[in-house]
Design an enzyme around this catalytic site. Sequence first.
Site, PDB file in Angstrom:
ATOM      1  N   CYS A 193      25.424   8.549 -29.844  1.00 42.15           N
ATOM      2  CA  CYS A 193      25.675   9.116 -31.183  1.00 42.15           C
ATOM      3  C   CYS A 193      24.663  10.182 -31.567  1.00 42.15           C
ATOM      4  O   CYS A 193      24.885  10.937 -32.520  1.00 42.15           O
ATOM      5  CB  CYS A 193      25.605   8.026 -32.240  1.00 42.15           C
ATOM      6  SG  CYS A 193      26.727   6.719 -31.909  1.00 42.15           S
TER       7      CYS A 193
HETATM    8  N1  CO8 Z   1      40.226  -7.748 -39.597  1.00 41.91           N
HETATM    9  C1  CO8 Z   1      39.980  -8.868 -40.305  1.00 41.91           C
HETATM   10  N2  CO8 Z   1      38.842  -9.593 -40.178  1.00 41.91           N
HETATM   11  C2  CO8 Z   1      37.934  -9.171 -39.296  1.00 41.91           C
HETATM   12  C3  CO8 Z   1      38.124  -8.019 -38.502  1.00 41.91           C
HETATM   13  C4  CO8 Z   1      39.343  -7.295 -38.676  1.00 41.91           C
HETATM   14  N3  CO8 Z   1      39.620  -6.186 -37.979  1.00 41.91           N
HETATM   15  N4  CO8 Z   1      37.047  -7.831 -37.715  1.00 41.91           N
HETATM   16  C5  CO8 Z   1      36.194  -8.823 -37.976  1.00 41.91           C
HETATM   17  N5  CO8 Z   1      36.733  -9.651 -38.922  1.00 41.91           N
HETATM   18  C6  CO8 Z   1      36.131 -10.851 -39.497  1.00 41.91           C
HETATM   19  C7  CO8 Z   1      35.095 -11.459 -38.571  1.00 41.91           C
HETATM   20  O1  CO8 Z   1      35.683 -12.333 -37.648  1.00 41.91           O
HETATM   21  C8  CO8 Z   1      34.184 -12.179 -39.549  1.00 41.91           C
HETATM   22  O2  CO8 Z   1      34.773 -13.401 -39.908  1.00 41.91           O
HETATM   23  P1  CO8 Z   1      33.839 -14.699 -40.206  1.00 41.91           P
HETATM   24  O3  CO8 Z   1      32.989 -14.289 -41.372  1.00 41.91           O
HETATM   25  O4  CO8 Z   1      34.844 -15.762 -40.497  1.00 41.91           O
HETATM   26  O5  CO8 Z   1      33.033 -14.899 -38.967  1.00 41.91           O
HETATM   27  C9  CO8 Z   1      34.219 -11.288 -40.790  1.00 41.91           C
HETATM   28  O6  CO8 Z   1      35.422 -10.501 -40.676  1.00 41.91           O
HETATM   29  C10 CO8 Z   1      33.004 -10.380 -40.880  1.00 41.91           C
HETATM   30  O7  CO8 Z   1      32.817  -9.706 -39.598  1.00 41.91           O
HETATM   31  P2  CO8 Z   1      31.555  -8.851 -39.262  1.00 41.91           P
HETATM   32  O8  CO8 Z   1      30.329  -9.619 -39.590  1.00 41.91           O
HETATM   33  O9  CO8 Z   1      31.688  -8.292 -37.872  1.00 41.91           O
HETATM   34  O10 CO8 Z   1      31.776  -7.652 -40.306  1.00 41.91           O
HETATM   35  P3  CO8 Z   1      30.753  -6.624 -40.861  1.00 41.91           P
HETATM   36  O11 CO8 Z   1      30.805  -6.694 -42.337  1.00 41.91           O
HETATM   37  O12 CO8 Z   1      29.429  -6.691 -40.203  1.00 41.91           O
HETATM   38  O13 CO8 Z   1      31.429  -5.246 -40.427  1.00 41.91           O
HETATM   39  C11 CO8 Z   1      31.165  -3.505 -38.805  1.00 41.91           C
HETATM   40  C12 CO8 Z   1      31.636  -4.925 -39.069  1.00 41.91           C
HETATM   41  C13 CO8 Z   1      32.039  -2.546 -39.577  1.00 41.91           C
HETATM   42  C14 CO8 Z   1      31.309  -3.247 -37.310  1.00 41.91           C
HETATM   43  C15 CO8 Z   1      29.702  -3.320 -39.254  1.00 41.91           C
HETATM   44  O14 CO8 Z   1      28.903  -4.352 -38.757  1.00 41.91           O
HETATM   45  C16 CO8 Z   1      29.109  -2.009 -38.812  1.00 41.91           C
HETATM   46  O15 CO8 Z   1      29.627  -0.933 -39.025  1.00 41.91           O
HETATM   47  N6  CO8 Z   1      27.897  -2.078 -38.247  1.00 41.91           N
HETATM   48  C17 CO8 Z   1      27.187  -0.885 -37.821  1.00 41.91           C
HETATM   49  C18 CO8 Z   1      27.744  -0.494 -36.560  1.00 41.91           C
HETATM   50  C19 CO8 Z   1      27.182   0.789 -36.077  1.00 41.91           C
HETATM   51  O16 CO8 Z   1      26.679   1.630 -36.743  1.00 41.91           O
HETATM   52  N7  CO8 Z   1      27.356   0.941 -34.832  1.00 41.91           N
HETATM   53  C20 CO8 Z   1      26.972   2.111 -34.229  1.00 41.91           C
HETATM   54  C21 CO8 Z   1      28.150   2.554 -33.577  1.00 41.91           C
HETATM   55  S1  CO8 Z   1      27.701   3.183 -32.091  1.00 41.91           S
HETATM   56  C22 CO8 Z   1      27.942   4.762 -32.252  1.00 41.91           C
HETATM   57  O17 CO8 Z   1      28.100   5.233 -33.368  1.00 41.91           O
HETATM   58  C23 CO8 Z   1      28.074   5.551 -30.987  1.00 41.91           C
HETATM   59  C24 CO8 Z   1      28.148   4.679 -29.766  1.00 41.91           C
HETATM   60  C25 CO8 Z   1      28.525   5.457 -28.564  1.00 41.91           C
HETATM   61  C26 CO8 Z   1      29.911   5.953 -28.652  1.00 41.91           C
HETATM   62  C27 CO8 Z   1      30.893   4.936 -28.317  1.00 41.91           C
HETATM   63  C28 CO8 Z   1      32.288   5.503 -28.477  1.00 41.91           C
HETATM   64  C29 CO8 Z   1      33.408   4.481 -28.269  1.00 41.91           C
END
Ligand code: CO8
Length: 375
Positions: free
Chosen positions: A156
Amino acid sequence: MRQVVISGTGVFTPDEIITNEELVAAFNKYVDQQNELHADAIAAGEREPLEYSNEEFIYKASGILQRYVMDKSGVLDPNQMYPSLRQRDDDEPGIMAEMAIKAASEALKSAGKTPDQVQAVICAASNHERAYPAIAIEIQDALGIDGFGFDMNVACSSATFGIQAASDMIRSGSADCILIVNPEICSGHLEWRDRDCHFIFGDVCTAIVLETQETATSDNQFEILSTRCLTQFSNNIRNNNGFLRRSRPSGTDDRRDMQFMQNGRLVFKQVVPIVSDMVIQHCQDEGIDPTSLRRMWLHQANKSMNDFIGRKVLGRVPEPQEQPNILQDYANTSSAGSIIAFSQNNQDMAADDLGIICSFGAGYSVGNVIVRKTA
Ligand code: CO8
Protein backbone atom coordinates in the site's frame (compact mmCIF):
# COMPACT_ATOMS: atom_id res chain seq x y z
CA MET A 1 19.66 21.56 -3.54
CA ARG A 2 17.15 21.29 -6.41
CA GLN A 3 13.50 21.79 -5.44
CA VAL A 4 11.07 19.08 -6.59
CA VAL A 5 7.39 19.54 -7.39
CA ILE A 6 4.45 17.30 -8.16
CA SER A 7 3.29 18.96 -11.38
CA GLY A 8 0.61 16.54 -12.57
CA THR A 9 -1.54 13.56 -11.64
CA GLY A 10 -3.88 11.22 -13.49
CA VAL A 11 -6.39 8.55 -12.53
CA PHE A 12 -7.57 5.70 -14.74
CA THR A 13 -10.87 4.33 -13.42
CA PRO A 14 -12.16 1.00 -14.83
CA ASP A 15 -15.61 0.97 -16.48
CA GLU A 16 -17.22 -1.70 -14.31
CA ILE A 17 -18.67 -1.10 -10.83
CA ILE A 18 -19.69 -3.66 -8.22
CA THR A 19 -22.06 -2.21 -5.63
CA ASN A 20 -22.24 -3.68 -2.14
CA GLU A 21 -25.70 -4.97 -3.01
CA GLU A 22 -24.40 -6.91 -6.05
CA LEU A 23 -21.37 -8.15 -4.12
CA VAL A 24 -23.40 -9.46 -1.20
CA ALA A 25 -26.00 -11.10 -3.47
CA ALA A 26 -23.25 -13.04 -5.32
CA PHE A 27 -21.44 -13.95 -2.10
CA ASN A 28 -24.61 -15.19 -0.42
CA LYS A 29 -25.39 -17.34 -3.48
CA TYR A 30 -21.89 -18.85 -3.10
CA VAL A 31 -22.60 -19.50 0.59
CA ASP A 32 -25.86 -21.33 -0.25
CA GLN A 33 -24.10 -23.45 -2.87
CA GLN A 34 -21.26 -24.39 -0.53
CA ASN A 35 -23.53 -25.17 2.39
CA GLU A 36 -25.69 -27.36 0.15
CA LEU A 37 -22.62 -29.12 -1.25
CA HIS A 38 -21.31 -29.85 2.24
CA ALA A 39 -24.70 -30.39 3.92
CA ASP A 40 -23.80 -33.86 5.24
CA ALA A 41 -20.50 -32.75 6.76
CA ILE A 42 -22.21 -29.71 8.31
CA ALA A 43 -25.00 -31.89 9.75
CA ALA A 44 -22.38 -34.28 11.17
CA GLY A 45 -20.62 -31.37 12.87
CA GLU A 46 -17.48 -31.94 10.79
CA ARG A 47 -17.67 -28.60 9.06
CA GLU A 48 -18.88 -25.13 10.00
CA PRO A 49 -21.51 -23.67 7.66
CA LEU A 50 -20.49 -20.50 5.82
CA GLU A 51 -22.28 -17.34 6.95
CA TYR A 52 -23.94 -14.64 4.87
CA SER A 53 -22.33 -11.28 4.29
CA ASN A 54 -24.40 -8.11 4.56
CA GLU A 55 -24.37 -4.58 3.18
CA GLU A 56 -24.97 -2.78 6.48
CA PHE A 57 -21.94 -4.46 8.05
CA ILE A 58 -19.72 -3.60 5.09
CA TYR A 59 -20.58 0.10 5.07
CA LYS A 60 -20.42 0.41 8.86
CA ALA A 61 -17.09 -1.44 9.20
CA SER A 62 -15.33 0.16 6.23
CA GLY A 63 -17.17 3.15 4.73
CA ILE A 64 -17.18 1.38 1.33
CA LEU A 65 -20.26 1.55 -0.91
CA GLN A 66 -18.89 0.22 -4.21
CA ARG A 67 -15.65 -0.63 -6.05
CA TYR A 68 -14.45 -0.39 -9.66
CA VAL A 69 -13.06 -3.59 -11.20
CA MET A 70 -11.41 -4.68 -14.44
CA ASP A 71 -13.86 -7.60 -14.72
CA LYS A 72 -17.11 -7.89 -12.86
CA SER A 73 -18.57 -11.08 -14.39
CA GLY A 74 -16.00 -13.53 -12.96
CA VAL A 75 -16.04 -11.94 -9.52
CA LEU A 76 -19.84 -12.14 -9.28
CA ASP A 77 -20.07 -15.71 -10.64
CA PRO A 78 -20.56 -17.91 -7.54
CA ASN A 79 -18.86 -20.74 -9.41
CA GLN A 80 -15.73 -18.65 -9.96
CA MET A 81 -15.33 -15.68 -7.57
CA TYR A 82 -12.27 -14.11 -9.23
CA PRO A 83 -11.92 -11.84 -12.29
CA SER A 84 -11.71 -13.27 -15.81
CA LEU A 85 -8.90 -11.43 -17.55
CA ARG A 86 -7.98 -12.30 -21.13
CA GLN A 87 -4.60 -13.97 -21.71
CA ARG A 88 -2.71 -11.47 -23.88
CA ASP A 89 -0.03 -12.20 -26.46
CA ASP A 90 3.49 -11.22 -25.48
CA ASP A 91 3.60 -8.67 -28.28
CA GLU A 92 0.52 -6.71 -27.13
CA PRO A 93 0.40 -4.35 -24.12
CA GLY A 94 -0.08 -6.07 -20.78
CA ILE A 95 -3.14 -5.09 -18.74
CA MET A 96 -1.12 -3.18 -16.12
CA ALA A 97 0.75 -1.25 -18.82
CA GLU A 98 -2.53 -0.44 -20.56
CA MET A 99 -4.06 1.00 -17.37
CA ALA A 100 -0.84 2.87 -16.59
CA ILE A 101 -0.59 4.43 -20.05
CA LYS A 102 -4.11 5.87 -19.67
CA ALA A 103 -3.36 7.33 -16.21
CA ALA A 104 0.08 8.53 -17.35
CA SER A 105 -1.32 10.34 -20.40
CA GLU A 106 -3.68 12.30 -18.11
CA ALA A 107 -0.86 13.08 -15.66
CA LEU A 108 1.53 14.23 -18.41
CA LYS A 109 -1.21 16.44 -19.90
CA SER A 110 -1.96 18.05 -16.53
CA ALA A 111 1.78 18.65 -16.00
CA GLY A 112 2.12 20.08 -19.53
CA LYS A 113 4.86 17.56 -20.31
CA THR A 114 5.59 15.43 -23.37
CA PRO A 115 7.26 11.98 -23.07
CA ASP A 116 10.57 13.33 -24.47
CA GLN A 117 10.81 15.57 -21.37
CA VAL A 118 10.63 12.58 -18.98
CA GLN A 119 13.76 10.58 -18.08
CA ALA A 120 12.44 7.74 -15.94
CA VAL A 121 9.37 5.61 -15.21
CA ILE A 122 8.70 3.92 -11.89
CA CYS A 123 5.90 1.35 -11.75
CA ALA A 124 5.15 1.24 -8.02
CA ALA A 125 2.40 -1.24 -7.14
CA SER A 126 1.37 -4.02 -4.73
CA ASN A 127 1.63 -6.71 -7.39
CA HIS A 128 3.15 -7.00 -10.84
CA GLU A 129 1.56 -9.23 -13.45
CA ARG A 130 4.85 -10.92 -14.39
CA ALA A 131 8.36 -11.23 -13.03
CA TYR A 132 10.12 -9.64 -16.01
CA PRO A 133 10.64 -7.65 -18.13
CA ALA A 134 9.64 -4.83 -15.79
CA ILE A 135 6.19 -3.31 -16.42
CA ALA A 136 7.84 0.13 -16.11
CA ILE A 137 10.08 -0.61 -19.13
CA GLU A 138 7.05 -1.69 -21.16
CA ILE A 139 5.32 1.61 -20.26
CA GLN A 140 8.49 3.56 -21.02
CA ASP A 141 8.64 1.94 -24.47
CA ALA A 142 4.94 2.47 -25.20
CA LEU A 143 5.11 6.17 -24.29
CA GLY A 144 8.41 6.75 -26.09
CA ILE A 145 10.39 7.82 -23.04
CA ASP A 146 14.21 7.71 -23.15
CA GLY A 147 16.15 6.88 -19.99
CA PHE A 148 15.24 4.08 -17.60
CA GLY A 149 12.40 2.38 -15.76
CA PHE A 150 11.97 -0.04 -12.90
CA ASP A 151 9.25 -1.75 -10.88
CA MET A 152 8.97 -1.52 -7.12
CA ASN A 153 6.60 -2.96 -4.51
CA VAL A 154 5.99 -1.75 -0.97
CA ALA A 155 2.32 -2.87 -1.00
CA CYS A 156 0.00 0.00 0.00
CA SER A 157 2.95 2.36 0.41
CA SER A 158 4.34 1.78 -3.09
CA ALA A 159 3.26 5.21 -4.37
CA THR A 160 4.65 7.26 -1.47
CA PHE A 161 7.90 5.27 -1.37
CA GLY A 162 8.04 5.81 -5.15
CA ILE A 163 7.65 9.57 -4.61
CA GLN A 164 10.51 9.54 -2.10
CA ALA A 165 12.73 7.55 -4.52
CA ALA A 166 11.86 9.83 -7.45
CA SER A 167 12.27 13.10 -5.55
CA ASP A 168 15.64 11.95 -4.17
CA MET A 169 16.75 11.09 -7.73
CA ILE A 170 15.62 14.47 -9.05
CA ARG A 171 17.30 16.32 -6.15
CA SER A 172 20.57 14.49 -6.76
CA GLY A 173 20.42 15.11 -10.54
CA SER A 174 19.86 11.54 -11.85
CA ALA A 175 16.78 12.85 -13.68
CA ASP A 176 14.86 16.12 -14.11
CA CYS A 177 11.40 14.62 -14.59
CA ILE A 178 10.04 11.23 -13.49
CA LEU A 179 6.72 9.50 -14.12
CA ILE A 180 5.38 7.23 -11.36
CA VAL A 181 2.45 4.89 -12.10
CA ASN A 182 0.44 2.76 -9.67
CA PRO A 183 -1.64 0.17 -11.52
CA GLU A 184 -3.49 -1.77 -8.81
CA ILE A 185 -5.56 -4.80 -9.90
CA CYS A 186 -6.50 -5.70 -6.33
CA SER A 187 -9.39 -7.86 -7.60
CA GLY A 188 -6.76 -10.36 -8.83
CA HIS A 189 -5.45 -11.15 -5.38
CA LEU A 190 -8.45 -10.49 -3.17
CA GLU A 191 -10.14 -13.64 -1.80
CA TRP A 192 -13.71 -12.93 -2.90
CA ARG A 193 -14.88 -16.12 -1.10
CA ASP A 194 -13.87 -14.83 2.34
CA ARG A 195 -16.63 -12.82 4.01
CA ASP A 196 -14.17 -11.05 6.34
CA CYS A 197 -12.43 -9.32 3.45
CA HIS A 198 -14.41 -9.80 0.21
CA PHE A 199 -15.64 -6.19 0.25
CA ILE A 200 -12.30 -4.47 0.83
CA PHE A 201 -10.59 -3.88 -2.53
CA GLY A 202 -11.10 -2.36 -5.96
CA ASP A 203 -9.05 -1.71 -9.12
CA VAL A 204 -7.61 1.58 -10.41
CA CYS A 205 -4.40 3.16 -11.70
CA THR A 206 -2.90 6.48 -10.67
CA ALA A 207 0.02 8.40 -12.17
CA ILE A 208 2.18 11.23 -10.82
CA VAL A 209 4.64 13.54 -12.57
CA LEU A 210 7.55 14.82 -10.49
CA GLU A 211 10.07 17.34 -11.80
CA THR A 212 12.39 20.16 -10.81
CA GLN A 213 10.70 23.43 -9.88
CA GLU A 214 12.81 25.09 -12.60
CA THR A 215 11.32 23.04 -15.44
CA ALA A 216 7.72 22.95 -14.15
CA THR A 217 5.13 24.95 -16.10
CA SER A 218 1.91 23.43 -14.71
CA ASP A 219 -0.60 25.85 -13.15
CA ASN A 220 -1.12 23.42 -10.25
CA GLN A 221 2.18 22.58 -8.52
CA PHE A 222 2.99 21.17 -5.10
CA GLU A 223 6.52 21.48 -3.79
CA ILE A 224 7.73 18.37 -1.97
CA LEU A 225 8.99 19.79 1.34
CA SER A 226 9.93 16.48 2.93
CA THR A 227 9.35 12.73 2.66
CA ARG A 228 9.64 10.05 5.34
CA CYS A 229 9.31 6.27 5.03
CA LEU A 230 9.08 3.62 7.73
CA THR A 231 8.80 -0.17 7.64
CA GLN A 232 8.23 -2.58 10.48
CA PHE A 233 7.85 -6.33 9.84
CA SER A 234 4.42 -7.82 10.45
CA ASN A 235 2.61 -10.98 9.30
CA ASN A 236 -0.79 -9.40 9.92
CA ILE A 237 -1.21 -8.60 6.21
CA ARG A 238 0.30 -11.34 4.07
CA ASN A 239 0.11 -13.10 0.71
CA ASN A 240 2.30 -16.20 0.22
CA ASN A 241 1.96 -16.40 -3.56
CA GLY A 242 5.28 -16.17 -5.37
CA PHE A 243 7.64 -17.65 -7.90
CA LEU A 244 8.55 -20.66 -5.71
CA ARG A 245 4.92 -21.76 -5.53
CA ARG A 246 5.20 -24.85 -7.75
CA SER A 247 8.30 -26.04 -5.89
CA ARG A 248 6.46 -26.33 -2.57
CA PRO A 249 4.30 -29.30 -1.43
CA SER A 250 0.69 -28.69 -2.58
CA GLY A 251 2.00 -25.54 -4.25
CA THR A 252 -0.48 -25.65 -7.09
CA ASP A 253 -3.53 -26.19 -4.85
CA ASP A 254 -6.21 -23.56 -4.36
CA ARG A 255 -4.73 -22.41 -1.06
CA ARG A 256 -6.20 -19.57 1.02
CA ASP A 257 -2.76 -18.11 1.75
CA MET A 258 -2.10 -17.54 -1.97
CA GLN A 259 -4.50 -14.59 -1.83
CA PHE A 260 -4.65 -11.53 0.44
CA MET A 261 -4.93 -12.41 4.12
CA GLN A 262 -5.13 -10.07 7.08
CA ASN A 263 -5.90 -9.81 10.74
CA GLY A 264 -7.93 -6.64 10.17
CA ARG A 265 -8.65 -5.79 13.83
CA LEU A 266 -4.98 -6.06 14.80
CA VAL A 267 -3.87 -4.08 11.76
CA PHE A 268 -6.29 -1.35 12.74
CA LYS A 269 -5.09 -1.31 16.36
CA GLN A 270 -1.37 -1.39 15.60
CA VAL A 271 -1.17 0.81 12.51
CA VAL A 272 -3.28 3.80 13.65
CA PRO A 273 -0.87 4.89 16.46
CA ILE A 274 2.22 4.31 14.28
CA VAL A 275 0.80 6.51 11.53
CA SER A 276 -0.54 9.31 13.75
CA ASP A 277 2.72 9.52 15.72
CA MET A 278 4.78 9.49 12.55
CA VAL A 279 2.76 12.27 10.89
CA ILE A 280 2.98 14.46 14.03
CA GLN A 281 6.72 13.81 14.52
CA HIS A 282 7.52 14.34 10.84
CA CYS A 283 5.72 17.70 10.82
CA GLN A 284 7.42 18.80 14.04
CA ASP A 285 10.85 17.82 12.71
CA GLU A 286 10.19 20.04 9.69
CA GLY A 287 9.12 22.96 11.92
CA ILE A 288 5.48 22.55 10.88
CA ASP A 289 2.63 22.65 13.38
CA PRO A 290 0.59 19.52 12.42
CA THR A 291 -2.62 21.42 13.18
CA SER A 292 -1.72 23.85 10.39
CA LEU A 293 -2.04 21.15 7.71
CA ARG A 294 -4.76 22.29 5.35
CA ARG A 295 -5.25 18.79 3.98
CA MET A 296 -4.46 15.15 4.75
CA TRP A 297 -4.69 12.80 1.78
CA LEU A 298 -4.63 9.53 3.69
CA HIS A 299 -4.38 5.92 2.53
CA GLN A 300 -7.88 4.69 1.79
CA ALA A 301 -8.32 1.41 3.69
CA ASN A 302 -10.98 2.16 6.25
CA LYS A 303 -12.98 5.29 7.10
CA SER A 304 -12.82 4.86 10.88
CA MET A 305 -9.06 4.39 10.66
CA ASN A 306 -8.75 7.71 8.79
CA ASP A 307 -11.10 9.44 11.25
CA PHE A 308 -8.87 8.32 14.15
CA ILE A 309 -5.68 9.51 12.45
CA GLY A 310 -7.22 12.83 11.40
CA ARG A 311 -8.47 13.49 14.96
CA LYS A 312 -5.12 12.65 16.53
CA VAL A 313 -3.09 14.80 14.12
CA LEU A 314 -5.36 17.86 14.07
CA GLY A 315 -6.44 17.55 17.72
CA ARG A 316 -10.11 17.82 16.70
CA VAL A 317 -12.61 16.20 14.36
CA PRO A 318 -11.43 17.14 10.84
CA GLU A 319 -13.88 18.79 8.45
CA PRO A 320 -14.65 16.42 5.54
CA GLN A 321 -12.68 18.57 3.07
CA GLU A 322 -9.61 18.52 5.36
CA GLN A 323 -9.35 14.74 5.14
CA PRO A 324 -11.12 13.68 1.96
CA ASN A 325 -12.28 10.09 1.57
CA ILE A 326 -12.74 8.40 -1.79
CA LEU A 327 -13.21 5.00 -0.14
CA GLN A 328 -16.99 5.06 -0.59
CA ASP A 329 -16.55 5.07 -4.39
CA TYR A 330 -13.29 3.16 -4.99
CA ALA A 331 -12.88 0.94 -1.87
CA ASN A 332 -9.25 0.21 -0.92
CA THR A 333 -7.09 0.50 -4.03
CA SER A 334 -3.84 -0.16 -2.17
CA SER A 335 -1.07 2.30 -3.08
CA ALA A 336 -3.31 4.31 -5.42
CA GLY A 337 -5.81 5.36 -2.72
CA SER A 338 -4.01 8.39 -1.25
CA ILE A 339 -3.08 9.51 -4.78
CA ILE A 340 -6.72 9.40 -5.97
CA ALA A 341 -7.65 11.44 -2.87
CA PHE A 342 -4.85 13.93 -3.68
CA SER A 343 -5.67 14.12 -7.39
CA GLN A 344 -9.39 14.73 -6.84
CA ASN A 345 -9.06 17.09 -3.88
CA ASN A 346 -6.27 19.63 -4.38
CA GLN A 347 -7.60 22.22 -6.84
CA ASP A 348 -8.96 24.52 -4.13
CA MET A 349 -5.63 24.77 -2.25
CA ALA A 350 -4.20 28.32 -2.04
CA ALA A 351 -0.53 29.29 -2.43
CA ASP A 352 1.52 28.21 0.63
CA ASP A 353 -1.17 25.83 1.92
CA LEU A 354 0.41 22.71 3.44
CA GLY A 355 -0.76 19.14 3.08
CA ILE A 356 0.41 15.58 3.60
CA ILE A 357 0.01 12.49 1.43
CA CYS A 358 0.22 9.51 3.78
CA SER A 359 0.05 5.79 3.04
CA PHE A 360 0.11 2.77 5.32
CA GLY A 361 -0.36 -0.96 4.96
CA ALA A 362 1.33 -4.31 4.47
CA GLY A 363 4.91 -4.63 5.63
CA TYR A 364 3.95 -2.76 7.79
CA SER A 365 4.90 0.25 5.72
CA VAL A 366 4.15 3.96 6.22
CA GLY A 367 5.05 6.74 3.77
CA ASN A 368 4.65 10.52 4.27
CA VAL A 369 5.00 13.24 1.66
CA ILE A 370 4.63 16.80 3.01
CA VAL A 371 3.75 19.25 0.23
CA ARG A 372 3.26 23.00 -0.13
CA LYS A 373 1.08 24.47 -2.85
CA THR A 374 3.18 26.80 -5.01
CA ALA A 375 1.68 27.85 -8.37
N1 CO8 B 1 -20.78 -9.47 6.75
C1 CO8 B 1 -21.33 -9.64 7.96
N2 CO8 B 1 -20.60 -9.86 9.09
C2 CO8 B 1 -19.28 -9.93 8.96
C3 CO8 B 1 -18.62 -9.79 7.72
C4 CO8 B 1 -19.44 -9.56 6.57
N3 CO8 B 1 -18.92 -9.40 5.35
N4 CO8 B 1 -17.29 -9.89 7.90
C5 CO8 B 1 -17.09 -10.10 9.20
N5 CO8 B 1 -18.29 -10.14 9.85
C6 CO8 B 1 -18.52 -10.35 11.28
C7 CO8 B 1 -17.36 -11.08 11.93
O1 CO8 B 1 -17.51 -12.47 11.83
C8 CO8 B 1 -17.46 -10.60 13.37
O2 CO8 B 1 -18.47 -11.32 14.03
P1 CO8 B 1 -18.31 -11.68 15.61
O3 CO8 B 1 -18.24 -10.35 16.29
O4 CO8 B 1 -19.54 -12.47 15.88
O5 CO8 B 1 -17.03 -12.43 15.71
C9 CO8 B 1 -17.96 -9.16 13.23
O6 CO8 B 1 -18.58 -9.09 11.93
C10 CO8 B 1 -16.84 -8.14 13.34
O7 CO8 B 1 -15.75 -8.54 12.45
P2 CO8 B 1 -14.35 -7.84 12.45
O8 CO8 B 1 -13.84 -7.75 13.84
O9 CO8 B 1 -13.47 -8.49 11.42
O10 CO8 B 1 -14.79 -6.40 11.91
P3 CO8 B 1 -14.06 -5.04 12.01
O11 CO8 B 1 -14.99 -4.07 12.63
O12 CO8 B 1 -12.69 -5.14 12.56
O13 CO8 B 1 -13.91 -4.64 10.47
C11 CO8 B 1 -12.26 -4.56 8.75
C12 CO8 B 1 -13.18 -5.44 9.57
C13 CO8 B 1 -13.10 -3.65 7.88
C14 CO8 B 1 -11.41 -5.47 7.87
C15 CO8 B 1 -11.37 -3.69 9.65
O14 CO8 B 1 -10.77 -4.47 10.64
C16 CO8 B 1 -10.28 -2.96 8.90
O15 CO8 B 1 -10.49 -2.27 7.93
N6 CO8 B 1 -9.05 -3.04 9.43
C17 CO8 B 1 -7.93 -2.35 8.83
C18 CO8 B 1 -7.49 -3.14 7.72
C19 CO8 B 1 -6.41 -2.47 6.95
O16 CO8 B 1 -6.19 -1.31 6.93
N7 CO8 B 1 -5.77 -3.29 6.24
C20 CO8 B 1 -4.78 -2.83 5.40
C21 CO8 B 1 -5.16 -3.35 4.13
S1 CO8 B 1 -3.76 -3.84 3.35
C22 CO8 B 1 -3.59 -2.77 2.16
O17 CO8 B 1 -4.23 -1.73 2.20
C23 CO8 B 1 -2.72 -3.18 1.02
C24 CO8 B 1 -2.30 -4.62 1.09
C25 CO8 B 1 -1.65 -5.06 -0.16
C26 CO8 B 1 -2.61 -5.09 -1.29
C27 CO8 B 1 -3.44 -6.28 -1.28
C28 CO8 B 1 -4.42 -6.21 -2.43
C29 CO8 B 1 -5.44 -7.36 -2.46
